[in-house]
Structures are given as C-alpha cells and as structure tokens.
Design an enzyme around this catalytic site. Sequence first.
Site, mmCIF file in Angstrom:
data_model
loop_
_atom_site.group_PDB
_atom_site.id
_atom_site.type_symbol
_atom_site.label_atom_id
_atom_site.label_comp_id
_atom_site.label_asym_id
_atom_site.label_seq_id
_atom_site.Cartn_x
_atom_site.Cartn_y
_atom_site.Cartn_z
ATOM 1 N N LYS A 129 0.760 -0.947 0.041
ATOM 2 C CA LYS A 129 0.147 -0.097 0.201
ATOM 3 C C LYS A 129 0.831 1.495 -0.046
ATOM 4 O O LYS A 129 2.123 1.168 0.234
ATOM 5 C CB LYS A 129 -1.002 0.091 1.325
ATOM 6 C CG LYS A 129 -0.198 0.095 2.552
ATOM 7 C CD LYS A 129 -0.851 -0.225 3.775
ATOM 8 C CE LYS A 129 -0.145 -0.200 5.062
ATOM 9 N NZ LYS A 129 -1.048 -0.821 6.234
ATOM 10 N N TYR B 42 16.386 29.958 7.323
ATOM 11 C CA TYR B 42 15.242 30.549 7.636
ATOM 12 C C TYR B 42 15.072 30.786 9.526
ATOM 13 O O TYR B 42 15.470 29.815 9.910
ATOM 14 C CB TYR B 42 14.209 29.782 7.378
ATOM 15 C CG TYR B 42 13.699 30.080 5.681
ATOM 16 C CD1 TYR B 42 13.451 31.161 5.082
ATOM 17 C CD2 TYR B 42 13.856 28.879 5.089
ATOM 18 C CE1 TYR B 42 13.197 31.322 3.934
ATOM 19 C CE2 TYR B 42 13.321 28.851 3.543
ATOM 20 C CZ TYR B 42 13.303 30.121 2.891
ATOM 21 O OH TYR B 42 13.183 30.022 1.648
HETATM 22 C C1 LIG Z 1 -0.159 -1.944 6.864
HETATM 23 C C2 LIG Z 1 -0.696 -3.098 7.400
HETATM 24 C C3 LIG Z 1 0.020 -4.096 7.600
HETATM 25 C C4 LIG Z 1 1.659 -4.159 7.421
HETATM 26 O O1 LIG Z 1 2.162 -3.353 8.491
HETATM 27 P P1 LIG Z 1 3.962 -3.339 8.612
HETATM 28 O O2 LIG Z 1 3.860 -2.730 9.962
HETATM 29 O O3 LIG Z 1 4.186 -2.211 7.481
HETATM 30 O O4 LIG Z 1 4.345 -4.659 8.740
HETATM 31 C C5 LIG Z 1 -0.408 -5.566 8.099
HETATM 32 N N1 LIG Z 1 -1.741 -5.599 7.948
HETATM 33 C C6 LIG Z 1 -2.617 -4.403 7.930
HETATM 34 C C7 LIG Z 1 -4.107 -4.622 7.887
HETATM 35 C C8 LIG Z 1 -2.062 -3.203 7.549
HETATM 36 O O5 LIG Z 1 -3.067 -2.148 7.306
#
Ligand SMILES: *Cc1c(COP(=O)(O)O)cnc(C)c1O
Length: 363
Positions: free
Chosen positions: A36, A257
């Site tokens: 994702k 800045y």
């Molecule tokens: C993002 C997510 C993962 C992966 O999590 P990591 O900490 O990056 O391994 C697994 N399960 C769900 C439901 C998630 O939303």
Amino acid sequence: MRPLATHIEIDIAALHHNVRKIREYAPQSKLMGVIKANAYGHGLVRMAGQLDKKLDAFAVARIDEAVSLRQAQVKGRILVLQGFSQAEDVSVLQDYRLEVVIHSEEQVALLESLDLQGTLRVWLKIDTGMNRLGIPPSQFASILSRLKQCHCIHHGIAFMTHFANADDSQDNKTLQQLQLFNDTVEHYPGEKSCANSAALIAWPATRQGWVRPGLMLYGVSPLLAQNAGQLGLKPVMNLFSRLIAIKQVSKGEAVGYGGSWVANKETLIGVVSIGYGDGYPRYAKQGTPVLIDDQRVPLIGRVSMDMLTVDLSDCINIKLGDSVMLWGSGLPVEEIAVYAETVPYTLLCGITKRVMVYEKNCL
Ligand SMILES: *Cc1c(COP(=O)(O)O)cnc(C)c1O
C-alpha cells in the site's frame, strides 16, 4: 554516470534478501506482501513486478491501488485491506478479481441488498482490541452465517485481525489480542492471518496461516528495540542528493530561515540539494546525521523546501558536487526518524514525485 538530481536508489537484491529472511522467520506461513501507499514510497508497480510470483499474495489499502496492479498485469491474489463502502466498489472488486476485507455489519447488509452472483473472496476482520476496523467477536458467528448466505461470495471465507502494539515486545496486549482471535475462530475452518512485520518477528505465536509484512520487506526494523541489521534485514531505499555549495561563515552569523542556528566559531558549511519538497522531514533536529563521502556530518539550521545545510568543519576532502546520502545502507532511516520525532513509515511514504528513482543490483 551517477545522476545529478536528488534521487532514490531501490536496491533490488536487498528486497529479495528481505523476502528470503521473512520466509526464514515464518517458514510455515503464506506470505502476503503489503505494498500500500506506493509500496511505502518504493513504487507500487515496481515492487509488484519484482515480487510477483515470489509472494503468495499482495495487500493494498484501497481499491484504486489494486486496480492499478491489475492494469499493470499483476495476475495473482490481491487483498484490499480497507474493504468497500458502496455498491459500485463491489462490482469493481468482482470485475478485477480482487479479494476484500469485510470489517463491518454495514458491509454485510450492503452485500445482502445487492443480491449479486459471483465468487468474491472475502476476509472477515475481527476487532480484537485495535478499535479501528473489524467486527466485535460477539457478532462473529451471526455475521459469518449471514455472509455464507450471500450468493456473491466464495465459500472459503478467511479470517483476520490486526495488532495495535506488536512493535513493543514487552507489551502483552499482542498475546491477548491473539488469544481473543483464536478463541473466536477456533471452530471455523478457513484461512487465517494476524501478523504484520513486528508481530511476525517478535511474537512467533502470531505466525499462523498468512503473515502480512510491510515495513520489513523494505528492510526497515518494525521493532522499537532492535535495528534492521540485528534482524538480518537490508534497507531497500537509499536516498541521495548532492552538495551544491560550500561556504565559510563567521562567528555570530545565522544560517537559514529564522536564523535558528548561529555559528559559535568560524564554520565551514555545506548546502545539500534536498528539502521537505522531496520528503526530507522538515522537523529533523539540529545534529541529524547526513552522510558525505562516508563521513557523518550534522544537519544545522532549518530544513527548507529544496535545501538543507550541514556543518562540514570536521570533514576531510569534501568537495562541491559530492554525493550525499540522507538515509539508506550505512545510515538507517530508523535513526533519521528518531531525530525527526517520527517513525520510519512516514519518511519512506513521504518521498515526493520530483525525486527520481533508479534501481540497482537488479537480478
Ligand atoms: C499496513 C498493514 C500491514 C503491514 O504492516 P507493517 O507494520 O508495515 O508490517 C499489515 N496489516 C494491515 C491490516 C495493515 O494495514
């Protein structure tokens, strides 16, 4: 020739190394790679192309992400973690052969009202204490039997949950959540999935069925107490820029800045062509390490949109145009995250479009 622009290098060999490592941690489990959010900044389609057929499935958050994968000819199983919320979504899921998480009674009611035919594969998510998505264990049996009546659903319904505190290997909440999950699904056959990266490393009992690693695929430690090297992971993303100016500032001069950094002696400073417009954290503190020619130099002054400044006083042999590493192999993104008071996830996801992407160590 090394490109001049600010860029990331994606280390393909490191990615495959991490996949092998995950298989070592969870040899009995099926592996669903979480890609994702543009594969945590590494490129959704690029990572899918590399990992297709090496993993058992992919997971993304949203339907759009899954459709992009299908359009890029990814043919295997893809799970949409956030599920659907309207009728149109359901037909897209069917058209693109996507699997989907059912996490609320409202979704079940929607499926019932649509009265579709088909073999949509669903994962019923149980809320065991995260209090985000998922149905309460008390509703599990009734929702499951309603789902089984829906004519659009594949009969092998799978079950999942998600942990809130798995990154803390001292916190028993993970085992409590696991126990509640196991008690709930105990008498029901079906595929099961609990573990994210942190759980699959720190909590062996969670490795049953499918594991769902995201962060560790990219070679970054999901644990608070152990770094990637200790876990046998190799960073996939290496973020580079260049030194575009070097100058001497006198004692009492302010840099950048707001003049938040003032020289307390005659100081040689360097200007690096990267800033928050590239995804480098605006809130990185003074002293955040930056790597030039294998030497660690401290960030000084405020990070601006396109540039940041470093103190070169203790360096030797630095010259204009030198390559600068902001994080990657030799400078863990976990460490930068501490200086920026955030987590490595936000830094990886935050890389912006203008940053060029190159691959290295391709197999
Ligand atoms: C993002 C997510 C993962 C992966 O999590 P990591 O900490 O990056 O391994 C697994 N399960 C769900 C439901 C998630 O939303």
